[in-house]
Design a protein around this motif. Structure first.
Motif, PDB file in Angstrom:
ATOM      1  N   TYR A 376       0.985  -1.444   0.079  1.00 35.36           N
ATOM      2  CA  TYR A 376      -0.114   0.108  -0.145  1.00 35.36           C
ATOM      3  C   TYR A 376       1.355   1.311   0.084  1.00 35.36           C
ATOM      4  CZ  TYR A 376      -4.407  -2.580   0.296  1.00 35.36           C
ATOM      5  OH  TYR A 376      -5.457  -4.184   0.816  1.00 35.36           O
ATOM      6  N   ALA A 377       2.251   0.577   0.972  1.00 35.40           N
ATOM      7  CA  ALA A 377       3.331   2.593   0.365  1.00 35.40           C
ATOM      8  C   ALA A 377       3.667   2.711  -1.105  1.00 35.40           C
ATOM      9  CB  ALA A 377       4.266   1.957   2.005  1.00 35.40           C
ATOM     10  N   ARG A 378       3.403   1.128  -1.185  1.00 37.66           N
ATOM     11  CA  ARG A 378       4.437   1.250  -2.643  1.00 37.66           C
ATOM     12  C   ARG A 378       3.197   2.236  -3.221  1.00 37.66           C
ATOM     13  NH1 ARG A 378       8.395   0.151  -6.193  1.00 37.66           N
ATOM     14  NH2 ARG A 378       8.136   1.610  -7.830  1.00 37.66           N
ATOM     15  N   ARG A 379       2.318   1.721  -3.598  1.00 39.59           N
ATOM     16  CA  ARG A 379       1.526   2.267  -4.722  1.00 39.59           C
ATOM     17  C   ARG A 379       1.086   3.538  -4.235  1.00 39.59           C
ATOM     18  NH1 ARG A 379      -3.838  -2.251  -3.722  1.00 39.59           N
ATOM     19  NH2 ARG A 379      -3.302  -3.778  -4.658  1.00 39.59           N
ATOM     20  N   GLU A 380       0.749   4.530  -2.136  1.00 31.67           N
ATOM     21  CA  GLU A 380       0.799   5.150  -2.573  1.00 31.67           C
ATOM     22  C   GLU A 380       1.869   6.500  -3.007  1.00 31.67           C
ATOM     23  OE1 GLU A 380      -0.529   6.098   1.364  1.00 31.67           O
ATOM     24  OE2 GLU A 380      -2.587   5.562   1.084  1.00 31.67           O
ATOM     25  N   SER A 381       3.450   5.911  -3.162  1.00 36.43           N
ATOM     26  CA  SER A 381       4.023   6.741  -3.527  1.00 36.43           C
ATOM     27  C   SER A 381       4.564   6.674  -5.160  1.00 36.43           C
ATOM     28  CB  SER A 381       5.300   6.091  -3.237  1.00 36.43           C
ATOM     29  OG  SER A 381       6.880   6.087  -3.613  1.00 36.43           O
ATOM     30  N   ARG A 382       3.942   5.758  -5.599  1.00 41.36           N
ATOM     31  CA  ARG A 382       3.972   5.611  -7.099  1.00 41.36           C
ATOM     32  C   ARG A 382       2.524   6.691  -7.321  1.00 41.36           C
ATOM     33  NH1 ARG A 382       4.083   0.632  -7.675  1.00 41.36           N
ATOM     34  NH2 ARG A 382       2.177  -0.034  -7.274  1.00 41.36           N
ATOM     35  N   PHE A 383       1.659   7.136  -6.775  1.00 39.69           N
ATOM     36  CA  PHE A 383       0.699   7.584  -6.740  1.00 39.69           C
ATOM     37  C   PHE A 383       0.915   8.656  -7.057  1.00 39.69           C
ATOM     38  CE2 PHE A 383      -2.878  10.364  -6.385  1.00 39.69           C
ATOM     39  CZ  PHE A 383      -3.878  10.326  -7.286  1.00 39.69           C
ATOM     40  N   GLN A 384       1.506   9.303  -6.432  1.00 44.82           N
ATOM     41  CA  GLN A 384       2.623  10.765  -6.100  1.00 44.82           C
ATOM     42  C   GLN A 384       3.308  11.341  -6.793  1.00 44.82           C
ATOM     43  OE1 GLN A 384       3.709  11.368  -1.866  1.00 44.82           O
ATOM     44  NE2 GLN A 384       4.473  13.659  -2.757  1.00 44.82           N
ATOM     45  N   ALA A 385       3.928  10.022  -7.119  1.00 43.25           N
ATOM     46  CA  ALA A 385       5.219  10.570  -8.440  1.00 43.25           C
ATOM     47  C   ALA A 385       4.368  11.057  -9.630  1.00 43.25           C
ATOM     48  CB  ALA A 385       5.817   9.154  -8.070  1.00 43.25           C
ATOM     49  N   ASN A 386       3.041   9.655  -9.967  1.00 38.06           N
ATOM     50  CA  ASN A 386       2.385  10.091 -11.305  1.00 38.06           C
ATOM     51  C   ASN A 386       1.603  11.833 -11.246  1.00 38.06           C
ATOM     52  OD1 ASN A 386       3.342   7.613 -11.862  1.00 38.06           O
ATOM     53  ND2 ASN A 386       0.764   7.182 -11.898  1.00 38.06           N
ATOM     54  N   LEU A 387       1.449  11.998  -9.920  1.00 36.77           N
ATOM     55  CA  LEU A 387       0.494  13.428  -9.669  1.00 36.77           C
ATOM     56  C   LEU A 387       1.479  14.025 -10.067  1.00 36.77           C
ATOM     57  CD1 LEU A 387      -1.676  14.586  -8.699  1.00 36.77           C
ATOM     58  CD2 LEU A 387      -1.252  14.057  -6.700  1.00 36.77           C
ATOM     59  N   ASP A 388       2.893  13.786  -9.714  1.00 41.99           N
ATOM     60  CA  ASP A 388       3.691  15.393  -9.661  1.00 41.99           C
ATOM     61  C   ASP A 388       4.682  15.810 -10.808  1.00 41.99           C
ATOM     62  OD1 ASP A 388       3.852  15.403  -6.720  1.00 41.99           O
ATOM     63  OD2 ASP A 388       5.790  14.066  -6.559  1.00 41.99           O
ATOM     64  N   GLY A 389       4.538  14.335 -11.497  1.00 43.29           N
ATOM     65  CA  GLY A 389       4.141  14.447 -13.152  1.00 43.29           C
ATOM     66  C   GLY A 389       3.371  15.331 -14.155  1.00 43.29           C
ATOM     67  N   ILE A 390       2.141  15.051 -13.862  1.00 44.53           N
ATOM     68  CA  ILE A 390       1.084  15.524 -14.419  1.00 44.53           C
ATOM     69  C   ILE A 390       0.930  16.928 -14.008  1.00 44.53           C
ATOM     70  CG2 ILE A 390      -1.789  15.374 -14.443  1.00 44.53           C
ATOM     71  CD1 ILE A 390      -1.523  12.677 -13.805  1.00 44.53           C
ATOM     72  N   LEU A 391       0.893  16.959 -12.580  1.00 44.40           N
ATOM     73  CA  LEU A 391       1.673  18.593 -12.214  1.00 44.40           C
ATOM     74  C   LEU A 391       1.778  19.876 -12.924  1.00 44.40           C
ATOM     75  CD1 LEU A 391       0.883  18.447  -8.677  1.00 44.40           C
ATOM     76  CD2 LEU A 391      -0.758  19.060  -9.762  1.00 44.40           C
ATOM     77  N   ASP A 392       2.639  19.875 -13.376  1.00 41.59           N
ATOM     78  CA  ASP A 392       4.267  19.795 -14.247  1.00 41.59           C
ATOM     79  C   ASP A 392       3.699  20.364 -16.029  1.00 41.59           C
ATOM     80  OD1 ASP A 392       6.171  19.945 -12.123  1.00 41.59           O
ATOM     81  OD2 ASP A 392       6.789  17.808 -12.959  1.00 41.59           O
ATOM     82  N   GLU A 393       2.793  19.430 -15.634  1.00 46.48           N
ATOM     83  CA  GLU A 393       1.881  19.913 -17.462  1.00 46.48           C
ATOM     84  C   GLU A 393       0.764  21.088 -17.468  1.00 46.48           C
ATOM     85  OE1 GLU A 393       0.324  16.902 -18.451  1.00 46.48           O
ATOM     86  OE2 GLU A 393       1.636  15.138 -18.305  1.00 46.48           O
ATOM     87  N   ASN A 394       0.780  21.332 -18.602  1.00 48.23           N
ATOM     88  CA  ASN A 394      -0.122  22.972 -18.763  1.00 48.23           C
ATOM     89  C   ASN A 394      -1.613  21.704 -18.380  1.00 48.23           C
ATOM     90  OD1 ASN A 394      -1.862  24.436 -19.595  1.00 48.23           O
ATOM     91  ND2 ASN A 394      -0.361  25.050 -21.037  1.00 48.23           N
ATOM     92  N   LEU A 395      -2.219  21.982 -17.850  1.00 50.48           N
ATOM     93  CA  LEU A 395      -3.510  21.916 -16.796  1.00 50.48           C
ATOM     94  C   LEU A 395      -4.614  22.956 -17.264  1.00 50.48           C
ATOM     95  CD1 LEU A 395      -2.620  20.377 -14.055  1.00 50.48           C
ATOM     96  CD2 LEU A 395      -2.952  18.888 -16.262  1.00 50.48           C
ATOM     97  N   GLU A 396      -4.735  24.287 -18.222  1.00 47.72           N
ATOM     98  CA  GLU A 396      -5.316  25.200 -17.702  1.00 47.72           C
ATOM     99  C   GLU A 396      -6.932  25.020 -17.421  1.00 47.72           C
ATOM    100  OE1 GLU A 396      -4.430  28.057 -21.167  1.00 47.72           O
ATOM    101  OE2 GLU A 396      -1.918  28.635 -19.849  1.00 47.72           O
ATOM    102  N   ASP A 397      -7.346  24.022 -19.209  1.00 46.36           N
ATOM    103  CA  ASP A 397      -7.928  23.561 -19.144  1.00 46.36           C
ATOM    104  C   ASP A 397      -9.308  23.108 -17.989  1.00 46.36           C
ATOM    105  OD1 ASP A 397      -8.504  24.773 -22.021  1.00 46.36           O
ATOM    106  OD2 ASP A 397      -8.194  22.545 -22.905  1.00 46.36           O
ATOM    107  N   GLU A 398      -7.527  21.673 -17.022  1.00 48.69           N
ATOM    108  CA  GLU A 398      -8.319  21.616 -16.420  1.00 48.69           C
ATOM    109  C   GLU A 398      -8.690  22.454 -15.100  1.00 48.69           C
ATOM    110  OE1 GLU A 398      -6.182  20.571 -18.517  1.00 48.69           O
ATOM    111  OE2 GLU A 398      -6.377  18.168 -18.819  1.00 48.69           O
TER     112      GLU A 398
END
Length: 551
Positions: A376-398
């Motif tokens: 479960y810890a690995r799942r949360e770590s992986r999710f957070q890493a994916n989230l960090d990557g998405i936050l670096d993208e252009n999210l104007e529409d979202e």
């Protein structure tokens, strides 16, 4: 003395090609075999898969090709279609700057097309003994001008019963040819073949301690047979996987394991002898290009799996033959990279492990399976890493859409929580099963149990009968299949969650008896589950799901 490809005497075009392919210096088998073959002598080589033996016999072969001469000049025999394809691709990669013309021939492909290709002045033929002999007997494959012949993985060809075909092919080539024979072991049969068909061969042997790759990490996990799938899924969750090969003993086992992995949300495919050649090549192409991360294979087919960047080899079934173990794990840790080889071992197979350690002259360390909390810890770590990557993208529409939702009265925190829940729904297909310590004395009637996020679980009484009490808000259902039918907790969760389209956490305790299974489902989902699973199959058996009598 440290060799380079320049010091081996290769022509500049070949030195440039191997440099472009990322090879900095020759491996031991290359440093030993290439100079001998360049001198025109025969070579009897002992080398495992992954040691660079293909380049060891291909580079001198390319040096020997006469661009003016017509007809087949070089012949390479391989035990399987997959290996023939792999070697032919390697010949082309190494020789494309020289304009080499190479043709792989094997069963399962149009023989008419192969016959037409042979008429186009092919220089190098790579093939399996059966199809090659067929073309010789049809007077289509002329070997009278062959000056260079290779027997690759000769021990496998003998093991597969090709000895008569191999001898017939050797007899169809000139006795003046140069011959290179490579084998994982130099058995009496191999030495007899060399003595009969080779001219004073120079032995080039890899020392016993180099039978496996030094930079490879090898470990095993001791688990009960019924817990192997649960152990595998934990490892798939926690290990840093790039591309993973999982080996099973049988074709049916490979197909079933891949199917179960897909049901749990792990993208996987199986490659085995029951697939058509086109289907096998498609799967291999997807794996090589990285479109597929998990490949389940049998030993026979895996002979042709040649991927430079396999991160993990997992022996779901430990092989009977130590040589097969070496071949399997030789698929990782290649070209100087590190690799991990994992074996799932049951208590009755420890003697087989000792045999492998004796053969490879290396000890294999016992590992400790990741805990439920670690998964479960690995799942949360992986999710957070994916989230960090998405936050670096252009999210104007979202962002604009979120602002509209806030203006419409939605709570930002609740929206974020709901979005995370949706993004992680695939994890609900992956319940984390408890795995009992195999050192415990266990009755054969004791049923598996499921763990929730906090590691809690409930075990049924002997005989598979559940305790009368169960969680409030849950309804107990009865499935007409049990351990006798091969049912496991993951099968039940996967079937219900996917068919009824409900989250995995809506499924409570599962108790598997010999002939039947009890499963608790949240009350609000019961009618949907019963309706969705009114008829169907589970593990190939017709199933029925009803309310348990004691509800």
């Amino acid at each position: 003395m440290t060799h380079t490809f320049e010091t081996l005497g290769l022509r500049p075009e070949l030195v440039r090609t191997v440099a472009e392919l990322g090879y900095e210096q020759p491996t031991p088998i290359q440093a030993g075999a290439i100079p001998v073959l360049m001198s025109g002598r025969d070579v009897l080589g002992q080398a495992q898969t992954g040691t660079g033996k293909t380049a060891a016999f291909t580079l001198p072969m390319l040096e020997s090709l006469d661009p003016v001469k017509t007809g087949v000049q070089s012949l390479i025999l391989a035990p399987t279609r997959e290996l023939a394809i792999q070697v032919a691709e390697a010949v082309y990669r190494y020789g494309h700057q020289l304009g080499v013309r190479v043709l792989p021939i094997y069963g399962g492909q149009s023989i008419t097309r192969q016959m037409k290709r042979l008429q186009q002045d092919t220089q190098v033929v790579v093939g399996t003994p059966g199809r090659m002999l067929d073309l010789i007997r049809r007077n289509v494959l002329d070997l009278s001008h062959v000056s260079y012949l290779v027997l690759d993985e000769a021990d496998e060809m003998l093991k597969m019963g090709f000895i008569e075909d191999v001898e017939a092919i050797l007899s169809a080539t000139p006795t003046t040819r140069q011959t290179a024979l490579f084998s994982a072991t130099l058995s009496t049969e191999i030495r007899r073949l060399a003595q009969r068909y080779m001219n004073d061969p120079v032995p080039v042997l890899i020392a016993g301690e180099s039978m496996t790759v030094p930079q490879m990490e090898q470990r095993y996990y001791l688990v009960d047979e019924r817990a192997k799938f649960a152990a595998l899924t934990r490892l798939l969750e926690v290990e840093n996987l790039n591309s993973t090969l999982i080996f099973t003993r049988t074709r049916a086992g490979a197909a079933e394991l891949a199917e179960n992995l897909v049901a749990r949300g792990y993208p996987a495919e199986a490659i085995h002898g029951d697939l058509s050649q086109d289907a096998r090549e498609t799967v291999m192409r997807r794996f090589r290009k990285g479109h597929l991360n998990v490949l389940v294979a049998t030993d026979m087919v895996a002979r042709g799996v040649d991927i430079d960047d396999v991160s993990h080899v997992i022996n779901y079934d430990i092989p009977f033959d130590p040589e097969d173990y070496v071949h399997r794990i030789g698929r990782t840790g290649r070209a100087g990279r590190s690799g991990i080889a994992i074996t799932l071992l049951t208590p009755g197979q420890t003697r087989r492990l000792k045999s492998i350690e004796g053969f490879t002259k290396q000890s294999i360390n016992r590992g400790t399976l990741p805990t439920v909390e670690a998964v479960y810890a690995r799942r949360e770590s992986r999710f957070q890493a994916n989230l960090d990557g998405i936050l670096d993208e252009n999210l104007e529409d979202e962002v604009r859409f979120v602002q509209q939702l806030i203006e419409a009265g939605y709570d930002p925190v609740e929206m974020a929580a709901a979005s995370i829940h949706m993004a992680r729904m695939v994890e609900q297909q992956r319940p984390v099963e408890e795995i009992a310590d195999v050192r415990e004395k266990r009755s054969s009637d004791r049923a598996p149990r499921m763990s929730d996020r906090n590691g809690r679980g409930e075990r049924g009484q002997s005989g598979g009968r559940r305790k009368p009490d169960f969680e409030p808000g849950m309804v107990r259902l009865l499935l007409n299949l049990g351990r006798e039918h091969g049912i496991r907790p993951g099968d039940v969760v996967g079937a219900i969650a996917s068919e009824a389209r409900i989250p995995g956490n809506a499924i409570g305790a599962i108790d598997i008896g010999k002939h039947e299974t009890f499963v608790d489902v949240k009350e609000k989902h019961v009618e949907n589950v019963l309706r969705s699973m009114k008829q169907g199959k589970l593990r190939g058996k017709m199933m029925t799901l009803t309310r348990a009598v004691n509800n």
